[in-house]
Design a protein around this motif. Structure first.
Motif, PDB file in Angstrom:
ATOM      1  N   ASN A  10       0.856  -1.093   0.025  1.00 16.71           N
ATOM      2  CA  ASN A  10       0.164   0.019   0.090  1.00 16.71           C
ATOM      3  C   ASN A  10       0.926   1.219   0.096  1.00 16.71           C
ATOM      4  OD1 ASN A  10      -2.318  -1.318   0.061  1.00 16.71           O
ATOM      5  ND2 ASN A  10      -2.651  -1.490   2.222  1.00 16.71           N
ATOM      6  N   ARG A  11       1.888   1.306   0.882  1.00 15.94           N
ATOM      7  CA  ARG A  11       2.854   2.385   0.909  1.00 15.94           C
ATOM      8  C   ARG A  11       3.545   2.647  -0.306  1.00 15.94           C
ATOM      9  NH1 ARG A  11       3.668   0.318   6.111  1.00 15.94           N
ATOM     10  NH2 ARG A  11       5.686  -0.958   5.468  1.00 15.94           N
ATOM     11  N   LEU A  12       3.986   1.528  -1.103  1.00 13.75           N
ATOM     12  CA  LEU A  12       4.538   1.575  -2.516  1.00 13.75           C
ATOM     13  C   LEU A  12       3.675   2.329  -3.333  1.00 13.75           C
ATOM     14  CD1 LEU A  12       6.740  -1.413  -2.373  1.00 13.75           C
ATOM     15  CD2 LEU A  12       7.401   1.072  -1.706  1.00 13.75           C
ATOM     16  N   TYR A  13       2.274   1.592  -3.347  1.00 10.72           N
ATOM     17  CA  TYR A  13       1.320   1.964  -4.349  1.00 10.72           C
ATOM     18  C   TYR A  13       1.166   3.599  -4.366  1.00 10.72           C
ATOM     19  CZ  TYR A  13      -3.043   2.535  -6.676  1.00 10.72           C
ATOM     20  OH  TYR A  13      -4.107   3.146  -7.564  1.00 10.72           O
ATOM     21  N   VAL A  56       1.611   6.248  -7.397  1.00  8.91           N
ATOM     22  CA  VAL A  56       0.603   6.918  -7.875  1.00  8.91           C
ATOM     23  C   VAL A  56       1.150   8.401  -7.902  1.00  8.91           C
ATOM     24  CG1 VAL A  56      -1.693   7.728  -7.438  1.00  8.91           C
ATOM     25  CG2 VAL A  56      -1.369   5.246  -7.517  1.00  8.91           C
ATOM     26  N   ALA A  57       1.914   8.748  -7.077  1.00  8.32           N
ATOM     27  CA  ALA A  57       2.394  10.018  -6.844  1.00  8.32           C
ATOM     28  C   ALA A  57       2.983  10.709  -8.072  1.00  8.32           C
ATOM     29  CB  ALA A  57       3.209  10.388  -5.375  1.00  8.32           C
ATOM     30  N   ALA A  58       3.477   9.709  -8.899  1.00  9.58           N
ATOM     31  CA  ALA A  58       4.359  10.252 -10.151  1.00  9.58           C
ATOM     32  C   ALA A  58       5.454  11.013  -9.929  1.00  9.58           C
ATOM     33  CB  ALA A  58       2.955  10.940 -10.926  1.00  9.58           C
ATOM     34  N   GLY A  74       1.847  17.659   9.941  1.00  8.27           N
ATOM     35  CA  GLY A  74       0.518  17.252   9.400  1.00  8.27           C
ATOM     36  C   GLY A  74      -0.281  18.278   8.438  1.00  8.27           C
ATOM     37  N   PHE A  75       0.562  18.840   8.076  1.00 14.33           N
ATOM     38  CA  PHE A  75      -0.009  19.946   7.083  1.00 14.33           C
ATOM     39  C   PHE A  75      -0.682  19.292   5.982  1.00 14.33           C
ATOM     40  CE2 PHE A  75       3.603  18.305   4.932  1.00 14.33           C
ATOM     41  CZ  PHE A  75       3.191  18.488   3.302  1.00 14.33           C
ATOM     42  N   TYR A  76      -0.470  18.222   5.572  1.00 13.56           N
ATOM     43  CA  TYR A  76      -1.319  17.611   4.564  1.00 13.56           C
ATOM     44  C   TYR A  76      -2.958  17.176   5.026  1.00 13.56           C
ATOM     45  CZ  TYR A  76       0.790  13.613   7.222  1.00 13.56           C
ATOM     46  OH  TYR A  76       1.244  12.678   8.197  1.00 13.56           O
ATOM     47  N   GLU A  77      -2.862  17.009   6.283  1.00 12.24           N
ATOM     48  CA  GLU A  77      -4.151  16.693   6.772  1.00 12.24           C
ATOM     49  C   GLU A  77      -5.230  18.101   6.975  1.00 12.24           C
ATOM     50  OE1 GLU A  77      -3.395  15.201  10.529  1.00 12.24           O
ATOM     51  OE2 GLU A  77      -2.845  13.241   9.859  1.00 12.24           O
ATOM     52  N   GLU A  78      -4.488  19.032   6.830  1.00 12.96           N
ATOM     53  CA  GLU A  78      -5.238  20.302   6.944  1.00 12.96           C
ATOM     54  C   GLU A  78      -5.435  21.030   5.386  1.00 12.96           C
ATOM     55  OE1 GLU A  78      -2.686  22.760   9.601  1.00 12.96           O
ATOM     56  OE2 GLU A  78      -3.125  21.318  11.373  1.00 12.96           O
ATOM     57  N   VAL A 109       4.914  11.652   3.086  1.00  8.62           N
ATOM     58  CA  VAL A 109       3.418  11.655   3.174  1.00  8.62           C
ATOM     59  C   VAL A 109       2.834  10.530   2.414  1.00  8.62           C
ATOM     60  CG1 VAL A 109       1.350  13.267   2.744  1.00  8.62           C
ATOM     61  CG2 VAL A 109       3.327  14.261   3.293  1.00  8.62           C
ATOM     62  N   ALA A 110       3.318  10.056   1.405  1.00 11.52           N
ATOM     63  CA  ALA A 110       2.664   9.047   0.704  1.00 11.52           C
ATOM     64  C   ALA A 110       2.977   7.785   1.429  1.00 11.52           C
ATOM     65  CB  ALA A 110       3.390   8.958  -0.805  1.00 11.52           C
ATOM     66  N   ILE A 111       3.923   7.527   2.079  1.00 11.45           N
ATOM     67  CA  ILE A 111       4.326   6.379   2.640  1.00 11.45           C
ATOM     68  C   ILE A 111       3.559   6.282   4.137  1.00 11.45           C
ATOM     69  CG2 ILE A 111       6.514   5.925   1.714  1.00 11.45           C
ATOM     70  CD1 ILE A 111       7.651   6.562   4.287  1.00 11.45           C
ATOM     71  N   LYS A 112       2.615   7.356   4.388  1.00 12.30           N
ATOM     72  CA  LYS A 112       1.822   7.275   5.521  1.00 12.30           C
ATOM     73  C   LYS A 112       0.415   7.109   5.107  1.00 12.30           C
ATOM     74  CE  LYS A 112       4.429  10.628   8.415  1.00 12.30           C
ATOM     75  NZ  LYS A 112       4.504  11.949   8.880  1.00 12.30           N
ATOM     76  N   ARG A 113       0.465   6.603   3.823  1.00 10.79           N
ATOM     77  CA  ARG A 113      -1.028   6.132   3.163  1.00 10.79           C
ATOM     78  C   ARG A 113      -1.604   7.139   2.848  1.00 10.79           C
ATOM     79  NH1 ARG A 113      -3.280   0.830   5.441  1.00 10.79           N
ATOM     80  NH2 ARG A 113      -4.186   0.902   3.407  1.00 10.79           N
ATOM     81  N   ASN A 114      -1.061   8.430   2.588  1.00 12.65           N
ATOM     82  CA  ASN A 114      -1.993   9.358   1.981  1.00 12.65           C
ATOM     83  C   ASN A 114      -1.851   9.661   0.524  1.00 12.65           C
ATOM     84  OD1 ASN A 114      -2.955  10.896   4.859  1.00 12.65           O
ATOM     85  ND2 ASN A 114      -0.498  10.291   5.013  1.00 12.65           N
ATOM     86  N   SER A 115      -2.774  10.541  -0.067  1.00 15.46           N
ATOM     87  CA  SER A 115      -2.700  10.471  -1.689  1.00 15.46           C
ATOM     88  C   SER A 115      -1.777  11.739  -2.078  1.00 15.46           C
ATOM     89  CB  SER A 115      -4.048  10.915  -2.099  1.00 15.46           C
ATOM     90  OG  SER A 115      -4.888   9.770  -1.935  1.00 15.46           O
ATOM     91  N   VAL A 116      -0.815  11.649  -3.023  1.00 18.63           N
ATOM     92  CA  VAL A 116       0.148  12.826  -3.207  1.00 18.63           C
ATOM     93  C   VAL A 116       0.362  12.562  -4.683  1.00 18.63           C
ATOM     94  CG1 VAL A 116       2.328  13.500  -3.146  1.00 18.63           C
ATOM     95  CG2 VAL A 116       1.393  12.399  -1.098  1.00 18.63           C
ATOM     96  N   TYR A 117       0.290  13.652  -5.528  1.00 20.82           N
ATOM     97  CA  TYR A 117       0.377  13.785  -6.758  1.00 20.82           C
ATOM     98  C   TYR A 117       1.540  14.907  -6.956  1.00 20.82           C
ATOM     99  CZ  TYR A 117      -0.298  13.592 -11.795  1.00 20.82           C
ATOM    100  OH  TYR A 117      -0.235  13.442 -13.091  1.00 20.82           O
TER     101      TYR A 117
END
Length: 134
Positions: free
Chosen positions: A55-58, A62-64, A94-98, A123-131
């Protein structure tokens, strides 16, 4: 000591419904020993860990990102105006959560892209969406 509920939770997480029901039946019939439960738990724990890693690698895929860089890869001695502690504080904030933004301004070759990718990676390896957009 591993309990049956620990193992059942992992089976539920892995969506292994048949195994979940079968283990529950074995437990109700008292047909499973603690030693057997420990062995089952070991196998299932490895599967949970592998799923988490996938899941972390995915999320990283996806973050490209044009390339993968981490904070550990960045040479803070090369750019002494950037403090490693400040970058790590940004990641841990946690800037990404806000849905807050981070803006790097500087001359070419100062490490803006590297730091952006490194923060995005964390951020991505914490299972959050990043692009990543260049």
């Amino acid at each position: 000591m591993i309990t049956i509920n620990d193992v059942l939770e992992k089976l539920k997480y892995l969506k292994l419904n048949s195994a979940y029901n079968h283990l529950k039946e074995l437990n109700l019939a008292s047909e499973i020993s603690q030693e057997e439960l420990n062995g089952i738990n070991k196998v299932i724990s490895n599967e949970v860990e592998a799923k988490e890693q996938n899941n972390r690698l995915y999320n990283v895929k996806v973050a490209a990102f044009p390339f993968v860089k981490t904070i550990e890869d960045y040479d803070f001695r090369f750019q002494p105006s950037i403090k490693e502690e400040n970058i790590k504080n940004i990641i841990n904030s946690g800037f990404y959560e806000e849905a807050s933004n981070i803006l790097f301004i500087g001359n070419p070759g100062t490490g803006k892209t590297h730091l952006s990718i490194a923060i995005g990676y964390e951020v991505a390896i914490k299972r959050n969406s990043v692009y990543f957009i260049n």
